[in-house]
Design a protein around this motif. Sequence first.
Motif, PDB file in Angstrom:
ATOM      1  N   GLY A 124      -7.212   4.476  -5.505  1.00  0.00           N
ATOM      2  CA  GLY A 124      -8.329   3.597  -5.197  1.00  0.00           C
ATOM      3  C   GLY A 124      -7.878   2.208  -4.382  1.00  0.00           C
ATOM      4  N   ARG A 125      -6.843   1.471  -4.987  1.00  0.00           N
ATOM      5  CA  ARG A 125      -6.294   0.390  -4.452  1.00  0.00           C
ATOM      6  C   ARG A 125      -5.719   0.626  -2.945  1.00  0.00           C
ATOM      7  N   VAL A 126      -4.954   1.665  -2.828  1.00  0.00           N
ATOM      8  CA  VAL A 126      -4.451   2.220  -1.674  1.00  0.00           C
ATOM      9  C   VAL A 126      -5.342   2.204  -0.302  1.00  0.00           C
ATOM     10  N   VAL A 127      -6.753   2.991  -0.974  1.00  0.00           N
ATOM     11  CA  VAL A 127      -7.374   3.058   0.213  1.00  0.00           C
ATOM     12  C   VAL A 127      -8.196   1.661   0.570  1.00  0.00           C
ATOM     13  N   ARG A 128      -8.351   0.704  -0.270  1.00  0.00           N
ATOM     14  CA  ARG A 128      -8.917  -0.475   0.171  1.00  0.00           C
ATOM     15  C   ARG A 128      -7.699  -1.405   0.714  1.00  0.00           C
ATOM     16  N   GLU A 129      -6.552  -1.273   0.437  1.00  0.00           N
ATOM     17  CA  GLU A 129      -5.514  -2.140   0.997  1.00  0.00           C
ATOM     18  C   GLU A 129      -5.259  -1.690   2.522  1.00  0.00           C
ATOM     19  N   ALA A 130      -5.144  -0.033   2.571  1.00  0.00           N
ATOM     20  CA  ALA A 130      -4.694   0.524   3.863  1.00  0.00           C
ATOM     21  C   ALA A 130      -5.914   0.172   4.816  1.00  0.00           C
ATOM     22  N   ALA A 131      -7.131   0.209   4.457  1.00  0.00           N
ATOM     23  CA  ALA A 131      -8.304  -0.038   5.254  1.00  0.00           C
ATOM     24  C   ALA A 131      -8.161  -1.596   5.776  1.00  0.00           C
ATOM     25  N   ALA A 155       0.876  -1.236   0.137  1.00  0.00           N
ATOM     26  CA  ALA A 155       0.021  -0.078   0.028  1.00  0.00           C
ATOM     27  C   ALA A 155       0.871   1.314   0.023  1.00  0.00           C
ATOM     28  N   GLU A 156       2.021   1.257   0.823  1.00  0.00           N
ATOM     29  CA  GLU A 156       3.075   2.386   0.708  1.00  0.00           C
ATOM     30  C   GLU A 156       3.539   2.605  -0.545  1.00  0.00           C
ATOM     31  N   ILE A 157       3.972   1.459  -1.298  1.00  0.00           N
ATOM     32  CA  ILE A 157       4.486   1.654  -2.564  1.00  0.00           C
ATOM     33  C   ILE A 157       3.664   2.050  -3.452  1.00  0.00           C
ATOM     34  N   ARG A 158       2.346   1.704  -3.317  1.00  0.00           N
ATOM     35  CA  ARG A 158       1.319   2.291  -4.502  1.00  0.00           C
ATOM     36  C   ARG A 158       0.961   3.623  -4.162  1.00  0.00           C
ATOM     37  N   LEU A 159       0.987   3.896  -3.115  1.00  0.00           N
ATOM     38  CA  LEU A 159       0.680   5.307  -2.692  1.00  0.00           C
ATOM     39  C   LEU A 159       1.717   6.145  -3.187  1.00  0.00           C
ATOM     40  N   GLU A 160       3.034   5.888  -3.177  1.00  0.00           N
ATOM     41  CA  GLU A 160       4.029   6.768  -3.705  1.00  0.00           C
ATOM     42  C   GLU A 160       3.749   6.569  -5.404  1.00  0.00           C
ATOM     43  N   MET A 161       3.626   5.470  -5.779  1.00  0.00           N
ATOM     44  CA  MET A 161       3.649   5.626  -7.290  1.00  0.00           C
ATOM     45  C   MET A 161       2.566   6.395  -7.896  1.00  0.00           C
ATOM     46  N   ALA A 162       1.463   6.271  -7.031  1.00  0.00           N
ATOM     47  CA  ALA A 162       0.090   7.157  -7.495  1.00  0.00           C
ATOM     48  C   ALA A 162       0.451   8.739  -7.166  1.00  0.00           C
ATOM     49  N   GLU A 163       1.234   9.039  -6.454  1.00  0.00           N
ATOM     50  CA  GLU A 163       1.610  10.535  -6.204  1.00  0.00           C
ATOM     51  C   GLU A 163       2.644  10.615  -7.391  1.00  0.00           C
ATOM     52  N   VAL A 164       3.515  10.237  -7.601  1.00  0.00           N
ATOM     53  CA  VAL A 164       4.396  10.403  -8.996  1.00  0.00           C
ATOM     54  C   VAL A 164       3.635  10.399 -10.068  1.00  0.00           C
ATOM     55  N   GLY A 166      -4.695   4.129   9.042  1.00  0.00           N
ATOM     56  CA  GLY A 166      -5.404   5.018   8.740  1.00  0.00           C
ATOM     57  C   GLY A 166      -4.724   6.393   8.000  1.00  0.00           C
ATOM     58  N   THR A 167      -3.413   6.637   8.641  1.00  0.00           N
ATOM     59  CA  THR A 167      -2.604   7.627   7.769  1.00  0.00           C
ATOM     60  C   THR A 167      -2.644   7.594   6.280  1.00  0.00           C
ATOM     61  N   LEU A 168      -2.547   6.146   5.865  1.00  0.00           N
ATOM     62  CA  LEU A 168      -2.381   5.947   4.469  1.00  0.00           C
ATOM     63  C   LEU A 168      -3.573   6.171   3.829  1.00  0.00           C
ATOM     64  N   THR A 169      -4.662   5.666   4.537  1.00  0.00           N
ATOM     65  CA  THR A 169      -6.123   5.892   3.867  1.00  0.00           C
ATOM     66  C   THR A 169      -6.198   7.311   3.770  1.00  0.00           C
ATOM     67  N   ALA A 170      -5.727   8.064   4.450  1.00  0.00           N
ATOM     68  CA  ALA A 170      -6.220   9.620   4.451  1.00  0.00           C
ATOM     69  C   ALA A 170      -5.211  10.197   3.325  1.00  0.00           C
TER      70      ALA A 170
END
Length: 266
Positions: free
Chosen positions: A242-249, A218-227, A254-258
């Motif tokens: 969207g995938r990060v929201v599901r995986e982080a949940a 989830a952390e890596i996908r979030l970083e990829m999404a931001e890039v 919670g921080t990743l979801t936010a």
Amino acid sequence: DELLAEQAAGTTIGERIFTETEGNPLFILEVAKMVATSEGRIEDLAIPTRVVDVVEHRLDRLTQQERDALEVAAVEGEYFHVGPIATVLELTRIRTLKLLQGLERRHRIVRPAEQRFRFDHGKIREIIFNRLAEPLRREYHGVVATCLLAERNGTSSAILAHHLAEAGDALAALPERRKAAAEARAVFANEEALHHLGLALATLETQAAPDAADLSRAEIRLEMAEVHLLTGSYATAEELFGRVVREAATAGAGTLTARALLGQGE
């Protein structure tokens, strides 16, 4: 010039040959001959046989210890450090430096480069590397990685990750992959950052235990999404957020979801 007379006007083939051969007259002639019969596709060419023969002849004149040193050096790269060679050959640093000094003065195969050494010509390194059996390369990569991790000396995380992965330890390479991505993002090298993040994600997908890797994925996908968001690839960024929201949940992060929800709103 005559060899390339039939090439299209305005082509950069001459410049490409010079870059490929680093200006070595023999290499220029042999590569030019091959290019002249291959419609200029220098990237498709193997090293000319005559060039290999010349380099092989030079290598055959070396001692076994000198050849072993060059094998380790070739695995590290065009530029290489003394430490891995000293480790493999079980020599002191001073004896290793004397060995490399001999290769420079008597054979003109390597030369000093600030705190490191480098091959006198990239083709020499390439030929030595190609002669190595895969299991031996893997062992050498492991030694190089261990020495570079111990010394660092400004070695980039990308290089460390490469040697760890080539040594067969992709999980050990994972932290360096992520550091390399962060280093790339810091200088706005977004494509390079995505490359490293993609390799890190692939490692987690194939080698890590599923439960233990959920949060990291989830952390890596979030970083990829931001890039992707920065580069204007909005659809890809949206899918990843969207995938990060599901995986982080699922992982209770919670921080990743936010952060992912915030990214979706941009």
